[in-house]
Scaffold this active site. Structure first.
Site, PDB file in Angstrom:
ATOM      1  N   GLU A 119       0.976  -1.311  -0.167  1.00  0.00           N
ATOM      2  CA  GLU A 119       0.266   0.284   0.061  1.00  0.00           C
ATOM      3  C   GLU A 119       0.793   1.459   0.433  1.00  0.00           C
ATOM      4  O   GLU A 119       0.006   2.395  -0.721  1.00  0.00           O
ATOM      5  CB  GLU A 119      -0.455  -0.565   1.193  1.00  0.00           C
ATOM      6  CG  GLU A 119      -2.239   1.183   1.169  1.00  0.00           C
ATOM      7  CD  GLU A 119      -2.551   0.933   0.141  1.00  0.00           C
ATOM      8  OE1 GLU A 119      -3.588   0.766   0.818  1.00  0.00           O
ATOM      9  OE2 GLU A 119      -2.892   2.640  -0.405  1.00  0.00           O
ATOM     10  N   ASP A 167       1.042   3.892  -2.831  1.00  0.00           N
ATOM     11  CA  ASP A 167       0.631   4.948  -2.472  1.00  0.00           C
ATOM     12  C   ASP A 167       2.185   6.400  -3.018  1.00  0.00           C
ATOM     13  O   ASP A 167       1.008   7.131  -4.153  1.00  0.00           O
ATOM     14  CB  ASP A 167       0.464   5.803  -1.781  1.00  0.00           C
ATOM     15  CG  ASP A 167      -0.627   5.177  -0.639  1.00  0.00           C
ATOM     16  OD1 ASP A 167      -1.458   4.040  -1.639  1.00  0.00           O
ATOM     17  OD2 ASP A 167      -1.174   5.113   0.205  1.00  0.00           O
ATOM     18  N   SER A 193      -7.081   2.473  -2.991  1.00  0.00           N
ATOM     19  CA  SER A 193      -6.118   2.453  -2.839  1.00  0.00           C
ATOM     20  C   SER A 193      -5.317   3.415  -3.677  1.00  0.00           C
ATOM     21  O   SER A 193      -4.114   3.895  -3.734  1.00  0.00           O
ATOM     22  CB  SER A 193      -5.586   1.475  -2.081  1.00  0.00           C
ATOM     23  OG  SER A 193      -5.560   0.493  -1.308  1.00  0.00           O
TER      24      SER A 193
END
Ligand SMILES: *[C@@H]1O[C@H](CO)[C@@H](O)[C@H](O)[C@H]1NC(C)=O
Ligand SMILES: *[C@@H]1O[C@H](CO)[C@@H](O)[C@H](O)[C@H]1NC(C)=O
Ligand SMILES: *[C@@H]1O[C@H](CO)[C@@H](O)[C@H](O)[C@H]1NC(C)=O
Ligand SMILES: *[C@@H]1O[C@H](CO)[C@@H](O)[C@H](O)[C@H]1NC(C)=O
Ligand SMILES: *[C@@H]1O[C@H](CO)[C@@H](O)[C@H](O)[C@H]1NC(C)=O
Ligand SMILES: *[C@@H]1O[C@H](CO)[C@@H](O)[C@H](O)[C@H]1NC(C)=O
Ligand SMILES: *[C@@H]1O[C@H](CO)[C@@H](O)[C@H](O)[C@H]1NC(C)=O
Ligand SMILES: *[C@@H]1O[C@H](CO)[C@@H](O)[C@H](O)[C@H]1NC(C)=O
Ligand SMILES: *[C@@H]1O[C@H](CO)[C@@H](O)[C@H](O)[C@H]1NC(C)=O
EC number: 3.4.14.10
Length: 631
Positions: A324, A328, A547
């Site tokens: 994650e 990002d 996400s």
């Protein structure tokens, strides 16, 4: 997939609450000075079971929220400075102005201190937020139990982890109205990644429930090579099973934009669950897809809050962890470079309770810890956009807790920060999980927190071109769809009324009883959500999820802010009032697909706003034109 039958409804809440209240009112310490009244009750969700009493010496890191007596005023400021039709549009508040508005009244502060003193709490131990609206102190269970007139227990989750919690607590009448929430008490949010590395199939589920990133089907393979564009049409640049930064930049029209205010303008994303942005991986990614930004992988600022884990060059890859964080950072830099990136790493994942050890329940409320850190920053350190790709079912936290966190986000909005939250990856709720916590039987769509907060911008997911709502089968057999729904905690904000009501009306009664028509609806906008080739542990892995959508939308708005700031204008700040009044006309409407979930096909897309993709996706040149800005 046909909708299940709606069953009715929630009357049991009241009887539950009053039983609880009755039992507590008779159970307090004998010598207490005044009567107590239940402050908050929120039962443990089904996945948790009580294992036994908490040892009286176990330490709890208690956080006490004091009522922000002028919060309504703060909210009014927030809406005025965010409303393009108001003369104060863009006149964001300073840190001092916000602190002045949220600081507790003298009366509240005095009452709470008196209460703490009554239980012998040493004033030197108290820690305060800058506005003094939050007090934290570490105390043994026995003391906290007396103060809150309750009993803490050890609760075990199905997955084996344990926490110390209580379902409800009470406060003496003389502090009752002066306290907004006390934590940790009855928050059951799962911000933990604890899936064994071999169980890849189930991990998709777990990962979604904590961090809105899901892996793709087994048949996905990294592309042999992705050419940098020789031809800037979307068809030529984009492969929607391997969406690169250049595809995103072409799709949302940022590829030719020249950054002018880097430094004055900043963007950020948040990390939880011990995720750390891995500079080595990010460098490989940028070398492949944004070569001029490669060195920046070692330069962006990574901040540790409350012991958050940072990449120190010796981290060992652990199945799934850092995916994650990498996704990002890779896409925010990939799109927003050279706008500076800040990666916030907040520690305190779900504190696994260790019996027999005198450990402090280190903060298990990471959203609150992060928000309190941010609201304490001076104005020059505040980034103009922040993306967050974490959340959990709304019903895992109490309404009081959700409101307290959301109110902290309002402070950031008033100061000119746009907060983007991913809307979740399983449409209106993950199949088989759509049952109310209140009676273990009422079937309902499952809204997500904190994307349901009315002071943030919720970001859904799309795919393909022209864009449809995202939809993809995952390894686990589950289907990824754009998270969507209506809050049961937050009222529909005024800015949504006209547009959302007419969408609801257009549904003609579809899913009546499964969702709350008077709640804050989401998402607000969306961005591409599948499939992202992401570098993790040195190799390419394919990820999908809102996400990815949230950092991408945030990066596009970082570039838009760049153009505003370069001309001496204020940044966009809290987007929604602008978005719902007329900004939405500048978005690309998405009208195909649904937010399938909860064993239904979910809400349908529709022209204009819908509970799948919101108003659709941004296109920078259109935004710049509308504001008369240089491209
Ligand atoms: C698109 O990406 C997928 C997944 O990496 C790959 O299998 C496929 O060959 C690519 N298609 C084209 C036209 O490059
Ligand atoms: C760009 O790509 C599109 C689609 O592949 C093609 O139709 C077009 O002719 C190309 N344009 C140039 C200038 O190469
Ligand atoms: C680096 O970070 C890891 C993970 O937090 C930690 O276990 C390790 O001790 C750290 N190493 C150094 C040299 O700080
Ligand atoms: C992160 O980077 C280091 C190199 O600095 C690498 O050895 C480590 O395994 C990487 N991956 C993860 C997931 O931590
Ligand atoms: C990370 O990469 C190394 C080197 O390729 C490999 O040996 C290791 O198994 C990988 N770790 C995980 C958790 O996939
Ligand atoms: C819901 O189920 C859990 C365990 O499965 C149980 O502890 C709890 O009492 C139930 N709640 C209600 C309201 O029935
Ligand atoms: C529906 O939403 C409203 C506004 O957020 C809330 O006050 C109400 O309690 C909710 N109803 C249910 C049944 O959750
Ligand atoms: C609409 O979305 C569905 C998946 O939800 C997809 O199969 C279909 O191809 C899309 N249609 C168009 C016209 O894009
Ligand atoms: C709900 O969907 C799941 C698959 O996602 C399926 O296994 C299950 O049988 C469905 N349940 C009902 C009640 O239709």
């Amino acid at each position: 997939m046909a909708p299940l039958r709606a069953s009715t409804v929630l009357t049991s809440v009241l009887s539950l609450l009053s039983c609880f209240q009755a039992s507590l009112v008779t159970a307090g310490p004998v010598n207490r000075r005044s009567d107590v009244l239940v402050k908050d009750y929120h039962p443990a969700p089904r996945a948790w079971a009580k294992q036994g009493p908490a040892p009286s010496t176990h330490l709890i890191h208690l956080t006490i929220g004091l009522s922000q007596s002028r919060f309504n005023e703060l909210e009014r400021h927030l809406y005025e400075v965010s409303d393009p039709f108001h003369p104060r549009y863009g006149h964001h508040l300073s840190a001092e102005e916000v602190h002045e508005l949220v600081k507790p009244s003298d009366k509240a502060s005095a009452a709470v201190h008196e209460w703490l003193q009554e239980y012998g709490v040493d004033p030197d131990q108290l820690r305060y937020s800058p506005a003094k609206d939050w007090i934290s102190v570490t105390l043994p269970v026995a003391t906290v139990e007396e103060m809150l007139d309750t009993e803490y227990s050890v609760y075990g989750h199905q997955d084996g982890s344990t926490v110390v919690r209580t379902e409800g607590y009470s406060l003496p009448l003389y502090v009752h109205e002066h306290i907004s929430t006390v934590q940790p008490t009855n928050s059951w949010a799962r911000l933990q990644r604890d899936q064994p590395r071999t169980e890849i199939k189930q991990r998709s589920t777990m990962v979604k429930r904590s961090s809105h990133v899901a892996e793709v089907a087994d048949d996905w393979a990294p592309p042999a090579s992705i050419p940098l564009p020789a031809n800037s049409t979307i068809e030529a640049v984009c492969n929607f099973t391997a969406v690169t930064p250049d595809c995103v930049r072409t799709l949302y029209g940022t590829i030719d934009y020249e950054v002018k205010a880097a430094g004055k303008n900043k963007m950020a994303h948040t990390n939880y669950l011990e995720e750390a942005t891995n500079r080595s991986d990010i460098s490989i990614f940028l070398g492949k897809y944004r070569p001029e930004a490669r060195a920046y992988a070692y330069e962006f600022e990574a901040i540790s809050i409350a012991g958050g884990v940072l990449d120190n060059g010796t981290n060992v890859a652990e199945e799934g962890r850092d995916e994650e964080a990498n996704l990002d950072a890779e896409y925010m830099i990939g799109v927003g470079y050279p706008t500076p990136l800040i990666a916030y790493h907040t520690g305190g994942r779900n504190p696994t309770y260790v019996p027999d050890i005198l450990t402090s329940d280190n903060s298990d409320e990471p959203f609150l810890v992060w928000a309190n850190y941010m609201t304490g920053l001076p104005d020059e350190d505040i980034p103009q956009v922040v993306s967050t790709s974490y959340g959990d079912d709304e019903q895992t936290v109490s309404r009081a807790y959700a409101e307290a966190v959301c109110n902290q986000f309002a402070q950031l909005g008033a100061r000119g920060v746009s907060l983007f939250f991913s809307s979740g990856d399983f449409g209106v709720g993950q199949d088989e999980t759509c049952i109310s916590n209140l009676d273990n039987s009422t079937y309902m769509f499952m809204p997500s927190f904190p994307t349901d907060c009315p002071y943030v911008t919720a970001v859904g997911a799309t795919t393909n071109y022209p864009e449809s709502a995202a939809w993809r089968k995952l390894r686990s057999g589950l289907y990824f769809t754009s998270g969507a729904g209506f809050s049961n905690y937050f009222d529909q904000p005024a800015y949504q009324a006209k547009i959302v009501d007419s969408y609801v009306e257009s549904l003609g009664g579809l899913y009546d009883g499964f969702y709350n028509k008077s709640g804050r609806a989401y998402p607000d906008i969306s961005c591409i959500g599948q499939v992202f080739p992401t570098i993790w542990n040195g190799t390419t892995t394919g990820l999908v999820g809102t996400s990815g959508s949230s950092p991408i939308c945030a990066a596009v708005f970082a570039l838009f802010n760049d153009a505003l700031i370069a001309e001496g204008r204020p940044p966009m700040g809290f987007l929604n009032p602008w978005l719902y009044s007329h900004g939405h006309n500048l978005f690309t409407d998405v009208t195909n697909g649904t937010s399938a979930g909860c064993n239904t096909t979910g809400f349908p897309t529709a022209p204009g706003w819908d509970a799948v993709t919101g108003f659709g996706t941004p296109y920078l040149p259109k935004l710049l034109d509308a504001f008369g800005l240089k491209k």
